[in-house]
Design an enzyme around this catalytic site. Sequence first.
Site: not given
Length: 240
Positions: A154, A189
């Site tokens: 990210n 996740d």
Amino acid sequence: PDALMQENSDKATLVHAIRDHQDCGAPMITFDKRYLLPAMAEQRDEPQMLFMKLLHQRGHNFGYSLSRYVPGETPSRIFVQVNALLSIALENIYRRTELIRLYEERRMSSVTDLLTGLLNRRGFMERLEPIWHNLAGATVAFISIDMDRLKHINDNFGHAAGDFAIRLLARAIKAALPGDGIGARIGGDEFLVFLPSAAGGEADAFLSSFDAALQRLNAEENRSFTVSASAGCTTRQMTE
């Protein structure tokens, strides 16, 4: 009828028939819709007078009814009223079918993770509930999967890349999941896999297949980053 099937085709279907005031039931004969009737229902050896009435309601066309009259006869008001009732009944069926479809769409969206297409936490519990009490004596496996370095992806490649990585991991889970397995994205996740039959090394087989699928997908996508994950597995023999 096309509206009920939600598609158009070059075929029509004779769904109900009454001949000589006798109910012939639902023959369900399919024929080319360029013709009013299937060949077996025609009477070509004598003059015919046919009266056709569309079966429609609120913009939906459900087909048509067709009546045969002897020369000199005219359609009665009962015929018109019956057709109106048929149209209303078909509209009610159509609306009920639409409501069921919309309900199923909403239900699926409430139990499905939109990013990955896997079940969400609620969907996982809903799938597990019906079989949970029938697993006494079975060896089951829970496999927890956690993506590695999602924050790194990210921060360095953007959140769209992070979403891609999560989807790729989910694809690997789907590719490895056996037919009776249940896979879900629990959040972020984190993923969870349940195997209701794990007495014969199925958990190890899943992990091997998952690892192979993840490597294959990484190679196919060839991104600037590699998607990897850590997995933990526990197997238990279920009791009452």
